[in-house]
Scaffold this active site. Structure first.
Site, PDB file in Angstrom:
ATOM      1  N   GLU A   1       0.848  -1.193   0.000  1.00  0.00           N
ATOM      2  CA  GLU A   1       0.000   0.000   0.000  1.00  0.00           C
ATOM      3  C   GLU A   1       0.886   1.246   0.000  1.00  0.00           C
ATOM      4  OE1 GLU A   1      -2.083   0.413   3.874  1.00  0.00           O
ATOM      5  OE2 GLU A   1      -0.373   1.749   4.040  1.00  0.00           O
TER       6      GLU A   1
ATOM      7  N   CYS B   1      -3.304  -4.720   3.831  1.00  0.00           N
ATOM      8  CA  CYS B   1      -2.226  -5.580   4.343  1.00  0.00           C
ATOM      9  C   CYS B   1      -2.237  -6.996   3.795  1.00  0.00           C
ATOM     10  CB  CYS B   1      -2.275  -5.616   5.870  1.00  0.00           C
ATOM     11  SG  CYS B   1      -2.023  -4.005   6.615  1.00  0.00           S
TER      12      CYS B   1
ATOM     13  N   HIS C   1      -2.232 -12.253  10.425  1.00  0.00           N
ATOM     14  CA  HIS C   1      -1.772 -10.881  10.221  1.00  0.00           C
ATOM     15  C   HIS C   1      -1.519 -10.258  11.597  1.00  0.00           C
ATOM     16  CE1 HIS C   1      -1.254  -6.837   8.978  1.00  0.00           C
ATOM     17  NE2 HIS C   1      -2.409  -6.418   9.471  1.00  0.00           N
TER      18      HIS C   1
END
Lengths: 351, 138
Positions: free
Chosen positions: A85, A117, A239
């Site tokens: 990103e 992400c 994550h």
């Protein structure tokens, strides 16, 4: 086992910049209780890129490590996907520079991916599909970010820098990808508009309806479809926006914390965004034994989760020690104070 | 650096592509088409290994335009293992870390950027060999 069944990771590499800032140092500037912030997030410090590092340079470094580990001929790599990103250009691909720097060009496809992400794990799925369908021999999937947090915002404590590159193929596989699936909805928990310097987020909204809903749903779904349970996995990787979220997720799904802790690099480098779950995976691959199994679930705001099941092969032992481990990068560090941090992250404008 | 010039040099900048004389074995960086020693033409491209040692260095405090935010930085002449010498910046080092003869390796970094809207030039710099394990005792 056919070649299709054996498709998986043939090499991996990471890169983490050497600079760090402690959570207490950021808290000191904004008048927050450093110890409480550190404890609340489960993050001690975060990585910061050097003045001449960005998502492209750290992607190249990670992919050079992956190629060296796999001992792959760059000509065999026919797809390059870079998920991030924080691509340095709004228009002009990161992937072409990464491909050229690794001498993968010109007979290759290349593209930049963006899904907060989880753009890196989306690249793994794309490479997997192309290798399994025999369209390409080897694919390179990278998750990399030099993420930015608005000064004084909660994200500033964790937004950090790092890259992980995976080579996906079906010869000399070190970890087979046994199954993958995704869980995706339109959930605006975190975003950055075109031209905006810093992202915005929905505060507490990023937790329950966003991260937890997607990660847990994807994990439950893949276990249901593969008829597996937490007992079937030796490690689990999620994550890592902080330590709190993945630990809570593991508990909710019934995984003991010993299975998730080896992946929690977030404590020492912060949230590397697109690289986060992939660096967690690399940390586990660094220490894992053949026949062990891993469940990995990424998360990208907006929102979606990609879930993967990996099984480790004997081949992994032949590839150890060829490139630096995640721990090697964690150990080599230099601390910056907040003033140098703002300079490194381009928060001071010099005209 | 202009866009076409950077583009022409991209393989030298990105992966240390030079040339080698097939007849006498001499290496060149940057690459050239004719050997200076034996006058053989049509030299083939060669990718340098990316390792070498510091031949000499200097810490820069008064930089050219565009490098003000990076001072002090270390500018060095590195002798590649194959023989040629090149001028480069050393990264991942602080003052006092660098010495003549120090083993170094390729590192991929940003070289320059034409403001916030111009093209970004990437390429080689060098760092201590075996980074990030270079400080560990063998």
């Amino acid at each position: 086992m056919t070649k299709k069944d054996k498709t998986g990771i043939i090499g991996y590499g990471v890169y983490i910049p050497r600079f760090r800032i402690k959570v207490e140092e950021i808290a000191r500037i904004w008048g927050q209780p450093g110890e409480a912030v550190k404890k609340g997030l489960g993050v001690l410090e975060k990585s910061i890129p050097d003045m001449d590092e960005d998502t492209i340079t750290i992607s190249v470094e990670a992919s050079r490590n992956a190629i060296k580990m796999a001992n792959t001929n760059p000509d065999d790599i026919e797809a390059v996907y870079v998920g991030s990103e924080s691509h340095p250009y709004a228009v002009k691909p990161t992937a072409t520079i990464v491909a050229e720097a690794n001498r993968i060009t010109p007979v290759t496809t290349a593209a930049d991916l963006e899904f907060a992400c989880k753009a890196g794990t989306a690249g793994i799925q794309m490479c997997l599909g192309m290798v399994k369908s025999n369209q390409i021999k080897v694919g390179l999937a990278i998750g990399a970010d030099c993420s930015q947090g608005r000064p004084s915002d909660a994200l500033e404590y964790t937004a950090s820098a790092g890259a992980c590159a995976l080579l996906i193929g079906n010869e000399n596989v070190i970890a087979t990808i046994d199954h993958t699936e995704s869980y995706t909805t339109d959930t605006p928990d975190f975003w950055r508009r075109e031209g905006a310097t810093y992202p915005s987020h929905g505060g507490r909204f990023t937790g329950e309806p966003a991260y937890f809903r997607h990660v847990i749903s994807a994990a439950k779904s893949i276990m249901k479809h593969t008829n597996t349970s937490p007992d079937d996995f030796d490690y689990v990787v999620f994550h890592e926006p902080n330590s709190k979220f993945p630990l809570a997720t593991a508990k909710m799904l019934g995984f003991p914390k010993e299975k998730v802790e080896p992946s929690l690099t977030v404590k020492y480098i912060g949230n590397t965004y697109s690289a986060s779950s992939m660096i967690g995976l690399a940390a586990v691959l660094d220490i894992i034994k053949p026949d062990d199994r891993i469940l990995m679930v990424s998360y990208g705001s907006g929102s979606g989760s990609d879930a993967f099941i990996f099984t480790i092969t004997d081949e992994i032992e032949k590839h150890r020690g060829l490139v630096p481990t995640v721990q090697n990068y964690l150990d080599h560090k230099q601390y910056l104070d907040y003033a140098f941090y703002t300079k490194h992250r381009g928060k001071i404008k010099i005209h | 650096m202009s866009v076409p010039r950077t583009w022409r040099n991209r393989r030298a900048l990105y992966s240390l592509e030079g040339s080698k004389c097939q007849k006498c074995g001499k290496y060149y960086f940057p690459g050239r088409t004719r050997c200076l020693d034996c006058n053989t033409s049509g030299l083939e491209n060669h990718n340098f290994s990316g390792t070498g040692k510091v031949a000499t260095y200097s810490w820069v405090y008064t930089p050219p335009k565009g490098f003000n935010n990076r001072i002090p930085y270390c500018l060095a002449i590195v002798e590649l293992d194959e023989g040629p010498k090149l001028t480069t910046q050393l990264v991942a080092v602080e003052e006092g870390d660098v010495e003549i003869g120090m083993p170094v390796e390729f590192s991929f970094r940003k070289i320059s950027s034409e403001g916030d809207e111009g093209v970004i030039t990437y390429g080689f710099k060098f760092r201590p060999k075996n980074y990030p394990n270079h400080l560990k005792k063998k």
